[in-house]
Enzyme design. Sequence first.
Site, PDB file in Angstrom:
ATOM      1  CD  GLU A 240       4.391 -69.477   1.961  1.00  0.00           C
ATOM      2  OE1 GLU A 240       4.152 -69.706   3.158  1.00  0.00           O
ATOM      3  OE2 GLU A 240       5.456 -69.832   1.403  1.00  0.00           O
TER       4      GLU A 240
ATOM      5  CE  LYS B  27       3.928 -72.534   5.963  1.00  0.00           C
ATOM      6  NZ  LYS B  27       4.858 -71.558   5.336  1.00  0.00           N
TER       7      LYS B  27
ATOM      8  CB  CYS C 240       5.404 -73.058   2.015  1.00  0.00           C
ATOM      9  SG  CYS C 240       7.172 -72.730   1.745  1.00  0.00           S
TER      10      CYS C 240
END
Length: 280
Positions: free
Chosen positions: A44, A118, A155
Amino acid sequence: MSRVIRAAVFQTAWTGDKESMIQVHEQAARDAAAQGAQVLCFQELFYGPYFCQVQDPAFYEYAEQIPEGPIVRRFQALAKELGIVLVLPMYEEEQPGVLYNTAAVIDADGSYLGKYRKTHIPQVRGFWEKFYFRPGNSGWPIFETAVGKVGVYICYDRHFPEGWRALGLAGAEIVFNPSATSRGLSGYLWQLEQPAAAVANEYFVGAINRVGVEEYGDNDFYGTSYFVDPEAQFVGEVASDKEPELVVRDLDMAKLREVRDRWQFYRDRVPGTYGPLTDL
């Protein structure tokens, strides 16, 4: 005949500056290609520190446009040179003040295939992400790459089952989960959630985490990157919890059909009963 994909993930520590961090990842791509890897995903926010440990507008400068920015262009050239699919988790600026935590996907011929933004954004101590990112609006795209159908989930997303399932319904064969997750907070989940998602959705998952303690906080990123198959079995060893490591593994796509034929989770879903879940 079985189709085997040689896939790679790369975990590393912050070098202290952006250019050297990029160079470390360029070398990792070269090393992966030299080992025969056909697809590689970085961690990330790969070319910077995990700056979300603090809330400082100075870090907005790490964002760039995708795909027009220089980093995507640089790695497009490298992907074409090496003949490897690259997944680049980056900081994206759509326009001034509109910023996302994004992964760009580049095919093995260097062409830009698209991006995933995300969706789920945390705001807890050590992970002040709402200061930096808007929630993603890309949905859960699947990228038709030279190696097959690839998805990305970033994540904190991994704590939410809905996106994992959406990627499976769209036909994902491999889903990469690039992360920055710290020792003591999520260690008990790290080797539970992604294997469970691989089983529930019947695809391979590549889980990537950075390593080390950076100067912006006390988060101790514990690495242990891995690939897991749809039977929740790790493919080879899990990576170091302290050192940079390139993980290259062979993923046998025949396993997907074998597991799906055995369990038939997609046949036995009852979508008409799930509506209330979105009303709560």
